[in-house]
Design a protein around this motif. Structure first.
Motif, mmCIF file in Angstrom:
data_model
loop_
_atom_site.group_PDB
_atom_site.id
_atom_site.type_symbol
_atom_site.label_atom_id
_atom_site.label_comp_id
_atom_site.label_asym_id
_atom_site.label_seq_id
_atom_site.Cartn_x
_atom_site.Cartn_y
_atom_site.Cartn_z
ATOM 1 N N HIS A 19 -9.366 40.533 50.919
ATOM 2 C CA HIS A 19 -10.048 41.776 50.576
ATOM 3 C C HIS A 19 -10.501 42.570 51.791
ATOM 4 N N THR A 20 -10.215 42.101 52.974
ATOM 5 C CA THR A 20 -10.540 42.893 54.152
ATOM 6 C C THR A 20 -9.354 43.754 54.573
ATOM 7 N N VAL A 22 -6.921 46.718 54.946
ATOM 8 C CA VAL A 22 -6.982 48.174 54.887
ATOM 9 C C VAL A 22 -5.684 48.686 55.482
ATOM 10 N N TYR A 23 -5.074 49.643 54.799
ATOM 11 C CA TYR A 23 -3.880 50.295 55.326
ATOM 12 C C TYR A 23 -4.303 51.646 55.876
ATOM 13 N N LEU A 24 -3.823 51.960 57.070
ATOM 14 C CA LEU A 24 -4.116 53.238 57.721
ATOM 15 C C LEU A 24 -2.804 53.964 57.970
ATOM 16 N N LYS A 36 -1.501 47.924 58.999
ATOM 17 C CA LYS A 36 -2.327 47.057 58.161
ATOM 18 C C LYS A 36 -3.418 46.462 59.036
ATOM 19 N N GLN A 37 -4.641 46.670 58.628
ATOM 20 C CA GLN A 37 -5.792 46.127 59.353
ATOM 21 C C GLN A 37 -6.296 44.884 58.625
ATOM 22 N N TYR A 79 0.921 44.230 49.693
ATOM 23 C CA TYR A 79 -0.428 43.871 49.258
ATOM 24 C C TYR A 79 -0.424 42.742 48.228
ATOM 25 N N ARG A 111 -6.833 56.350 54.740
ATOM 26 C CA ARG A 111 -7.280 54.952 54.661
ATOM 27 C C ARG A 111 -7.174 54.508 53.215
ATOM 28 N N SER A 113 -7.958 51.047 51.082
ATOM 29 C CA SER A 113 -8.530 49.695 51.143
ATOM 30 C C SER A 113 -8.003 48.820 50.014
ATOM 31 N N SER A 115 -9.825 47.453 47.830
ATOM 32 C CA SER A 115 -10.529 47.900 46.619
ATOM 33 C C SER A 115 -9.834 49.091 45.988
ATOM 34 N N ASP A 116 -9.354 50.020 46.810
ATOM 35 C CA ASP A 116 -8.636 51.185 46.288
ATOM 36 C C ASP A 116 -7.363 50.759 45.560
#
Length: 133
Positions: A19-20, A22-24, A36-37, A79, A111, A113, A115-116
């Protein structure tokens, strides 16, 4: 959206999914870059092109074309690590999420995430169930 999805297959515990994540997305010298972060790994179309070929030349976002379709599929495939979920949902994910991504904000990045993505997948799964009633 094509195919059907068993909604419980979208349910995973936090220990099963990072869950950490994040795609930028941003542009560098006119090229679309997605990372991918937290590790900074670059997302490429290669894996998703093995399943669908909309844009072999790369990703795009902010509209409903072939580049955004490839990005939507690649994001869901990366993901979820589930080809069936990616195939079942990437067109609607493109229409609802990827087509709305924008780099015009300060910093010139979008960004997305975990969650998104989870929220979008659950909404898409709910729509599939509702339309079958």
């Amino acid at each position: 959206m094509s195919g059907t999805t068993n909604a419980p297959s979208l349910e995973q515990t936090p220990s099963e999914r990072e869950h950490t994540v994040v795609y930028l997305g941003y542009r560098k010298r006119g090229k679309s870059i997605v990372k991918k972060q937290p590790d900074g790994e670059r997302l490429t179309p290669a894996r998703s092109l093995e399943l669908v070929s909309h844009s072999p030349t790369g990703f795009e976002w902010g509209y409903g074309g072939s580049g955004p379709a490839q990005l939507a599929h690649a994001l869901l495939l990366d993901y979820t690590d589930d080809a069936e979920i990616a195939m079942a949902h990437y067109i609607e994910f493109k229409n609802r999420v990827v087509s709305q991504l924008d780099c015009s904000a300060p910093g010139g990045r979008w960004r997305l995430s975990a969650s998104d993505i989870d929220a979008a997948l659950h909404e898409l799964a709910d729509d599939v169930v509702a339309s079958s009633l």
